[in-house]
Design a protein around this motif. Structure first.
Motif, PDB file in Angstrom:
ATOM      1  N   UNK A   1      -4.645  -2.566 -12.647  1.00 55.46           N
ATOM      2  CA  UNK A   1      -3.550  -2.529 -13.408  1.00 55.46           C
ATOM      3  C   UNK A   1      -2.024  -2.553 -12.836  1.00 55.46           C
ATOM      4  N   UNK A   2      -1.822  -1.871 -11.836  1.00 57.73           N
ATOM      5  CA  UNK A   2      -0.514  -1.706 -11.171  1.00 57.73           C
ATOM      6  C   UNK A   2      -0.324  -3.212 -10.421  1.00 57.73           C
ATOM      7  N   UNK A   3      -1.164  -3.402  -9.823  1.00 60.07           N
ATOM      8  CA  UNK A   3      -0.965  -4.822  -8.954  1.00 60.07           C
ATOM      9  C   UNK A   3      -0.704  -5.976  -9.972  1.00 60.07           C
ATOM     10  N   UNK A   4      -1.613  -6.023 -11.136  1.00 56.75           N
ATOM     11  CA  UNK A   4      -1.486  -7.067 -11.887  1.00 56.75           C
ATOM     12  C   UNK A   4       0.021  -7.019 -12.659  1.00 56.75           C
ATOM     13  N   UNK A   5       0.521  -5.936 -12.632  1.00 59.76           N
ATOM     14  CA  UNK A   5       1.780  -5.550 -13.439  1.00 59.76           C
ATOM     15  C   UNK A   5       2.845  -6.461 -12.450  1.00 59.76           C
TER      16      UNK A   5
ATOM     17  N   UNK B   1       0.789  -1.097  -0.229  1.00 62.62           N
ATOM     18  CA  UNK B   1       0.063  -0.063  -0.070  1.00 62.62           C
ATOM     19  C   UNK B   1       0.804   1.236  -0.026  1.00 62.62           C
ATOM     20  N   UNK B   2       1.806   1.137   0.724  1.00 63.43           N
ATOM     21  CA  UNK B   2       2.953   2.235   0.804  1.00 63.43           C
ATOM     22  C   UNK B   2       3.482   2.646  -0.442  1.00 63.43           C
ATOM     23  N   UNK B   3       3.736   1.628  -1.296  1.00 60.81           N
ATOM     24  CA  UNK B   3       4.408   1.656  -2.590  1.00 60.81           C
ATOM     25  C   UNK B   3       3.302   2.349  -3.571  1.00 60.81           C
ATOM     26  N   UNK B   4       2.409   1.496  -3.771  1.00 51.32           N
ATOM     27  CA  UNK B   4       0.950   2.110  -4.300  1.00 51.32           C
ATOM     28  C   UNK B   4       0.926   3.690  -4.153  1.00 51.32           C
ATOM     29  N   UNK B   5       0.862   4.139  -2.705  1.00 52.25           N
ATOM     30  CA  UNK B   5       0.646   5.499  -2.659  1.00 52.25           C
ATOM     31  C   UNK B   5       1.623   6.261  -3.142  1.00 52.25           C
ATOM     32  N   UNK B   6       2.979   5.879  -2.900  1.00 50.29           N
ATOM     33  CA  UNK B   6       4.199   6.706  -3.447  1.00 50.29           C
ATOM     34  C   UNK B   6       4.364   6.758  -4.919  1.00 50.29           C
ATOM     35  N   UNK B   7       3.697   5.796  -5.520  1.00 47.55           N
ATOM     36  CA  UNK B   7       3.607   5.645  -7.023  1.00 47.55           C
ATOM     37  C   UNK B   7       2.308   6.486  -7.703  1.00 47.55           C
ATOM     38  N   UNK B   8       1.710   6.986  -6.688  1.00 48.30           N
ATOM     39  CA  UNK B   8       0.374   7.777  -7.158  1.00 48.30           C
ATOM     40  C   UNK B   8      -0.813   6.759  -7.563  1.00 48.30           C
ATOM     41  N   UNK B   9      -0.879   5.712  -7.375  1.00 48.90           N
ATOM     42  CA  UNK B   9      -1.735   4.464  -7.737  1.00 48.90           C
ATOM     43  C   UNK B   9      -3.015   4.902  -6.701  1.00 48.90           C
TER      44      UNK B   9
ATOM     45  N   UNK C   1      -5.233   3.451   0.670  1.00 50.61           N
ATOM     46  CA  UNK C   1      -4.028   2.726   0.795  1.00 50.61           C
ATOM     47  C   UNK C   1      -4.235   2.136   2.415  1.00 50.61           C
ATOM     48  N   UNK C   2      -4.917   2.987   3.152  1.00 52.86           N
ATOM     49  CA  UNK C   2      -5.246   2.545   4.408  1.00 52.86           C
ATOM     50  C   UNK C   2      -6.201   1.609   4.497  1.00 52.86           C
ATOM     51  N   UNK C   3      -7.225   1.338   3.436  1.00 57.60           N
ATOM     52  CA  UNK C   3      -8.149   0.262   3.442  1.00 57.60           C
ATOM     53  C   UNK C   3      -7.773  -0.944   3.068  1.00 57.60           C
ATOM     54  N   UNK C   4      -6.560  -1.066   2.499  1.00 57.44           N
ATOM     55  CA  UNK C   4      -5.765  -2.433   2.255  1.00 57.44           C
ATOM     56  C   UNK C   4      -6.639  -3.397   1.125  1.00 57.44           C
ATOM     57  N   UNK C   5      -7.488  -2.910   0.457  1.00 53.88           N
ATOM     58  CA  UNK C   5      -8.229  -3.551  -0.787  1.00 53.88           C
ATOM     59  C   UNK C   5      -8.752  -2.538  -1.439  1.00 53.88           C
TER      60      UNK C   5
END
Length: 302
Positions: A96-100, A70-78, A84-88
């Motif tokens: 797209x980001x997670x599947x990549x 979640x921190x990575x997704x937040x840092x990358x603007x996803x 991110x706090x919701x964990x889902x």
């Protein structure tokens, strides 16, 4: 026909050890997720998947993520901080980001399950939830259309039993996401066990989500056949003998789940070859519908 015994990595402490045993025994599928194994399951599986087992099929998921992911997704603007706090998340950009990331970590993916979409529906009406699911499907259609994944599906815990969605509604959302009937929705995963036995009794009666999914041409996966290990405490000698005398509690429970009509795959988290072979030997001779009905009738009468 009995369901194929395959490795599920939820709650598996030593994923690489379990995968080594399962793949050596011929498991046709490995089922995992980015948040399994404290977020390390994909990395532990990669050496096994690339080393001598080219035919094993790989299923992962999208939706849940670890705090670090979640921190990575937040840092990358996803994701936003709140998301991110919701964990889902089922947002198209996140899927797209997670599947990549899953493709990069695993090397290849045959099936991506949208993971417990009903979890994302808290506070949403059904129409809004279905809209989120369609967004996730749209992202996964892009990957499938490009040949980067084999297909996608839904792995649900309670969505089909709570009324959040039906198999027919999910298929309709897939058609909408694809813009035609030529969608890539190919799999359905749900709990099948002697504790959560509604899919078994429904299938024995010729109906329910497993039969609907099978009739639609989907690959059907049964998760949590031991109900996270809780079922083992309920497997009395009398119940084991009713299923098949001489089996271990785990083998008897897996045999009942794996004999469910319409089920293609039953997932086990067996961590050693000994445990795997114990269950596989039992599943080699599935229960008849009559034998399985006798078990479910006995449990219903308790």
């Amino acid at each position: 026909m009995t369901a194929a015994l395959c490795l599920g990595t939820y709650r598996v402490r030593a994923v690489s050890q379990a995968a080594r045993a399962a793949l050596a025994a011929g498991s046709p599928w490995v089922d995992t997720a980015p948040n399994y194994g404290r977020g390390q399951a994909h990395e532990e599986l990669r050496p096994m998947l690339g080393g001598g087992y080219p035919t094993v099929r790989v299923a992962t998921k999208t939706g849940f993520f670890t705090e670090e992911q979640g921190r990575s997704a937040l840092a990358e603007g996803v994701l936003t901080r709140e998301e991110a706090a919701g964990r889902h998340s089922l947002e198209r950009g996140f899927v797209r980001w997670q599947t990549e990331r899953s493709l990069a970590a695993l090397g290849r993916v045959d099936l991506v399950f949208v993971h417990n979409p009903e979890h994302h529906g808290h506070g949403l009406d059904r129409a809004a939830l279905h809209g989120r699911v369609r967004e996730a499907f749209t992202a996964l259609e892009e990957f499938a259309h490009a040949g980067r994944i084999g297909g996608y599906g839904v792995a649900t815990w309670s969505g089909l039993t709570s009324g959040a969605f039906s198999v027919a509604e999910l298929l309709a959302l897939a058609r909408q996401a694809a813009g035609s009937a030529e969608h890539h929705f190919t799999g359905m995963q749900m709990p099948v066990s002697l504790i959560m036995d509604a899919p078994i009794t429904q299938a024995l009666n010729g109906g329910g989500p497993l039969v609907q999914a099978k009739d639609a041409g989907l690959i059907t996966f049964g998760s949590a056949p031991l109900h996270g290990g809780e079922l083992l405490d309920a497997m009395t000698l009398e119940l084991v003998n009713l299923i098949r005398p001489g089996l271990s509690a785990a083998a008897a429970a897996l045999l009942a789940a794996g004999s469910c009509p319409g089920l293609d795959v039953v997932l086990t988290s067996a961590s050693t070859r000994e445990h795997w072979d114990d269950v596989a030997k039992a599943l080699a001779a599935p229960l008849t519908a009559q034998e399985l009905r006798r078990v479910t009738d006995e449990l219903a009468g308790e």
